[in-house]
Scaffold this motif. Structure first.
Motif, PDB file in Angstrom:
ATOM      1  N   PHE A  18      -3.517   1.551  -3.511  1.00  0.00           N
ATOM      2  CA  PHE A  18      -4.472   3.296  -2.514  1.00  0.00           C
ATOM      3  C   PHE A  18      -4.101   2.996  -1.117  1.00  0.00           C
ATOM      4  O   PHE A  18      -3.967   2.505   0.027  1.00  0.00           O
ATOM      5  N   SER A  77       1.073  -2.477   2.186  1.00  0.00           N
ATOM      6  CA  SER A  77       0.165  -1.643   1.580  1.00  0.00           C
ATOM      7  C   SER A  77       1.041  -2.577  -0.413  1.00  0.00           C
ATOM      8  O   SER A  77       0.010  -2.888  -1.279  1.00  0.00           O
ATOM      9  N   ARG A 118     -12.967  -7.714  -4.150  1.00  0.00           N
ATOM     10  CA  ARG A 118     -14.299  -7.229  -3.629  1.00  0.00           C
ATOM     11  C   ARG A 118     -14.249  -5.495  -4.659  1.00  0.00           C
ATOM     12  O   ARG A 118     -15.391  -6.264  -5.326  1.00  0.00           O
ATOM     13  N   GLY A 135     -15.098   3.375  -1.169  1.00  0.00           N
ATOM     14  CA  GLY A 135     -15.341   3.368  -2.525  1.00  0.00           C
ATOM     15  C   GLY A 135     -14.807   3.858  -2.689  1.00  0.00           C
ATOM     16  O   GLY A 135     -14.503   4.086  -4.035  1.00  0.00           O
ATOM     17  N   TYR A 136     -13.201   4.296  -2.670  1.00  0.00           N
ATOM     18  CA  TYR A 136     -12.506   5.064  -4.033  1.00  0.00           C
ATOM     19  C   TYR A 136     -12.520   4.417  -4.896  1.00  0.00           C
ATOM     20  O   TYR A 136     -11.825   4.653  -6.054  1.00  0.00           O
ATOM     21  N   ALA A 137     -11.257   3.488  -4.298  1.00  0.00           N
ATOM     22  CA  ALA A 137     -10.374   2.006  -5.279  1.00  0.00           C
ATOM     23  C   ALA A 137     -11.516   2.255  -6.795  1.00  0.00           C
ATOM     24  O   ALA A 137     -11.446   1.789  -8.095  1.00  0.00           O
ATOM     25  N   THR A 138     -12.737   2.088  -5.764  1.00  0.00           N
ATOM     26  CA  THR A 138     -13.823   1.047  -7.033  1.00  0.00           C
ATOM     27  C   THR A 138     -13.938   1.922  -8.314  1.00  0.00           C
ATOM     28  O   THR A 138     -14.907   2.145  -8.684  1.00  0.00           O
ATOM     29  N   ARG A 194     -17.600  -6.398  -7.619  1.00  0.00           N
ATOM     30  CA  ARG A 194     -18.209  -4.901  -7.806  1.00  0.00           C
ATOM     31  C   ARG A 194     -18.474  -4.342  -9.145  1.00  0.00           C
ATOM     32  O   ARG A 194     -19.238  -3.596  -9.338  1.00  0.00           O
ATOM     33  N   TYR A 212      -3.782  -1.649  -9.530  1.00  0.00           N
ATOM     34  CA  TYR A 212      -4.186  -0.258  -8.067  1.00  0.00           C
ATOM     35  C   TYR A 212      -3.635  -0.484  -7.300  1.00  0.00           C
ATOM     36  O   TYR A 212      -3.232  -1.227  -7.098  1.00  0.00           O
ATOM     37  N   GLY A 232     -12.035   1.972   2.306  1.00  0.00           N
ATOM     38  CA  GLY A 232     -13.325   1.673   3.101  1.00  0.00           C
ATOM     39  C   GLY A 232     -14.282   2.584   2.930  1.00  0.00           C
ATOM     40  O   GLY A 232     -14.962   3.030   3.372  1.00  0.00           O
ATOM     41  N   ASN A 241      -5.557 -11.444  -1.727  1.00  0.00           N
ATOM     42  CA  ASN A 241      -5.808 -10.233  -1.516  1.00  0.00           C
ATOM     43  C   ASN A 241      -7.294  -9.905  -1.417  1.00  0.00           C
ATOM     44  O   ASN A 241      -8.020  -9.650  -2.390  1.00  0.00           O
TER      45      ASN A 241
HETATM   46  C1  LIG Z   1      -6.850  -3.181  -2.927  1.00  0.00           C
HETATM   47  C2  LIG Z   1      -7.731  -2.077  -2.584  1.00  0.00           C
HETATM   48  C3  LIG Z   1      -7.248  -0.612  -3.732  1.00  0.00           C
HETATM   49  C4  LIG Z   1      -9.130  -2.039  -1.942  1.00  0.00           C
HETATM   50  O1  LIG Z   1      -9.411  -1.204  -0.958  1.00  0.00           O
HETATM   51  P1  LIG Z   1     -10.503  -0.942  -0.503  1.00  0.00           P
HETATM   52  O2  LIG Z   1     -10.941   0.042   0.280  1.00  0.00           O
HETATM   53  O3  LIG Z   1     -11.288  -2.104   0.006  1.00  0.00           O
HETATM   54  O4  LIG Z   1     -11.946  -0.771  -2.099  1.00  0.00           O
HETATM   55  P2  LIG Z   1     -12.532   0.775  -2.395  1.00  0.00           P
HETATM   56  O5  LIG Z   1     -11.375   1.651  -2.140  1.00  0.00           O
HETATM   57  O6  LIG Z   1     -13.058   0.520  -2.933  1.00  0.00           O
HETATM   58  O7  LIG Z   1     -13.621   0.923  -0.602  1.00  0.00           O
HETATM   59  C5  LIG Z   1     -14.916  -0.248  -0.864  1.00  0.00           C
HETATM   60  C6  LIG Z   1     -15.495  -0.643   0.942  1.00  0.00           C
HETATM   61  O8  LIG Z   1     -16.006   0.647   1.250  1.00  0.00           O
HETATM   62  C7  LIG Z   1     -17.039   0.305   1.633  1.00  0.00           C
HETATM   63  N1  LIG Z   1     -17.631   1.777   1.485  1.00  0.00           N
HETATM   64  C8  LIG Z   1     -17.804   3.276   1.991  1.00  0.00           C
HETATM   65  N2  LIG Z   1     -18.155   3.929   1.523  1.00  0.00           N
HETATM   66  C9  LIG Z   1     -18.533   3.548   0.137  1.00  0.00           C
HETATM   67  C10 LIG Z   1     -19.123   3.993  -0.674  1.00  0.00           C
HETATM   68  N3  LIG Z   1     -19.299   5.764  -0.142  1.00  0.00           N
HETATM   69  N4  LIG Z   1     -18.969   3.637  -1.820  1.00  0.00           N
HETATM   70  C11 LIG Z   1     -18.377   2.273  -1.735  1.00  0.00           C
HETATM   71  N5  LIG Z   1     -18.228   2.336  -1.159  1.00  0.00           N
HETATM   72  C12 LIG Z   1     -17.493   2.534   0.539  1.00  0.00           C
HETATM   73  C13 LIG Z   1     -17.220  -0.611   1.027  1.00  0.00           C
HETATM   74  O9  LIG Z   1     -18.449  -0.924   1.085  1.00  0.00           O
HETATM   75  C14 LIG Z   1     -16.085  -1.581   0.949  1.00  0.00           C
HETATM   76  O10 LIG Z   1     -16.066  -2.001   2.202  1.00  0.00           O
HETATM   77  P3  LIG Z   1     -15.988  -3.769   1.465  1.00  0.00           P
HETATM   78  O11 LIG Z   1     -14.832  -4.152   0.809  1.00  0.00           O
HETATM   79  O12 LIG Z   1     -15.427  -4.649   3.052  1.00  0.00           O
HETATM   80  O13 LIG Z   1     -17.140  -4.361   1.274  1.00  0.00           O
HETATM   81  C15 LIG Z   1      -6.783  -1.873  -0.906  1.00  0.00           C
HETATM   82  O14 LIG Z   1      -6.540  -2.885  -0.258  1.00  0.00           O
HETATM   83  C16 LIG Z   1      -5.122  -1.704  -1.492  1.00  0.00           C
HETATM   84  O15 LIG Z   1      -4.695  -0.883  -2.110  1.00  0.00           O
HETATM   85  N6  LIG Z   1      -4.322  -2.466  -1.188  1.00  0.00           N
HETATM   86  C17 LIG Z   1      -2.605  -2.585  -2.042  1.00  0.00           C
HETATM   87  C18 LIG Z   1      -2.993  -2.605  -2.887  1.00  0.00           C
HETATM   88  C19 LIG Z   1      -3.174  -3.593  -4.105  1.00  0.00           C
HETATM   89  O16 LIG Z   1      -3.000  -4.500  -3.635  1.00  0.00           O
HETATM   90  N7  LIG Z   1      -3.391  -3.809  -4.789  1.00  0.00           N
HETATM   91  C20 LIG Z   1      -4.279  -4.571  -5.558  1.00  0.00           C
HETATM   92  C21 LIG Z   1      -3.185  -5.632  -6.341  1.00  0.00           C
HETATM   93  S1  LIG Z   1      -3.778  -6.719  -7.625  1.00  0.00           S
END
Ligand SMILES: CC(C)(COP(=O)(O)OP(=O)(O)OC[C@H]1O[C@@H](n2cnc3c(N)ncnc32)[C@H](O)[C@@H]1OP(=O)(O)O)[C@@H](O)C(=O)NCCC(=O)NCCS
Length: 206
Positions: free
Chosen positions: A118, A50, A161, A126-129, A165, A116, A124, A156
């Motif tokens: 999570f 993470s 993504r 969409g919570y982060a978005t 988005r 950010y 997966g 990353n």
């Molecule tokens: C970066 C990070 C927050 C991304 O987490 P994530 O789960 O991919 O992002 P989200 O919570 O926005 O979820 C998006 C995914 O959920 C899917 N999804 C499923 N149900 C959904 C819904 N109801 N609404 C929106 N998206 C949904 C989307 O399609 C997307 O999948 P995809 O990226 O494979 O297309 C996470 O990987 C993380 O914490 N990483 C470690 C810390 C880090 O690197 N931070 C950034 C430093 S620059």
């Protein structure tokens, strides 16, 4: 994700900008980080995967408690350089699933930066978005920013993504520009302007 800087607080409580908490989205609440959050944050901030692309960690429980007691407890923007870190919890069960940060980088340029992280167990969905979208509303509507950037390691892809988005454009790619955690990092710089936020990109994201 950049770390929050040490930011001295102004004595004048009327200065700066204080958001009204919690910030609400369809499924989430964003609120100031509290000492009781340390254990839930430890679950993901102690995980090497993470924290791979963030500039700290893995963190111990005591590291987290210390940061909550200092830089992560800022709740208002007093001056450029300040950063507000917020806990993200689900609206229905009040489970802490991650945290986000908004940096006020420049008053003159009205510039900000986001970060950010999570809990992978909440990934997966969409919570982060959704949380970052609320953070952008705070920056553009609340703080009056003109431009917000995100700096992301090219590897990353999940993070890239998230901002794509939300309508961010990739503006730069700095090849092996940083020696980061024992290896070269190619840095992508993404940006979103206020007019883009209010315009077509906002209408098209789902
Ligand atoms: C970066 C990070 C927050 C991304 O987490 P994530 O789960 O991919 O992002 P989200 O919570 O926005 O979820 C998006 C995914 O959920 C899917 N999804 C499923 N149900 C959904 C819904 N109801 N609404 C929106 N998206 C949904 C989307 O399609 C997307 O999948 P995809 O990226 O494979 O297309 C996470 O990987 C993380 O914490 N990483 C470690 C810390 C880090 O690197 N931070 C950034 C430093 S620059």
């Amino acid at each position: 994700m950049p770390t929050a800087p040490d930011s001295p607080r102004a004595d004048d409580a009327s200065a700066g900008f204080a958001p009204t908490y919690p910030l609400r989205t369809e499924r989430l609440l964003l609120r100031p980080i509290a000492p009781a959050d340390a254990e839930a944050m430890h679950a993901y901030k102690s995980d090497p995967d993470s924290v791979r692309y963030v500039p700290y960690g893995p963190l111990t429980l005591s590291d987290i408690a210390q940061r909550i007691g200092s830089t992560w407890s800022t709740t208002r923007f007093e001056k450029e350089g300040d950063a507000v870190c917020l806990a993200v919890e689900t609206e229905d069960t009040h489970t802490l699933i991650g945290d986000v940060v908004l940096f006020w980088r420049s008053e003159r340029d009205r510039a900000g930066e986001i970060g950010y992280i999570f809990d992978p167990r909440a990934g997966g969905q969409g919570y982060a978005t959704e949380a970052v979208e609320a953070l952008l509303a705070l920056g553009f509507d609340g703080l009056g920013l003109h431009r917000v950037i995100a700096r992301i390691d090219e590897r990353n892809t999940a993070s890239a993504r998230v901002v794509e988005r939300l309508g961010f454009r990739q503006e730069a790619r700095f090849v092996e520009s940083e020696w980061f955690k024992g290896e070269w990092s190619t840095l992508l710089v993404y940006a979103l302007r206020e007019d883009e936020w209010r315009g077509s990109t906002r209408a098209s994201r789902t």
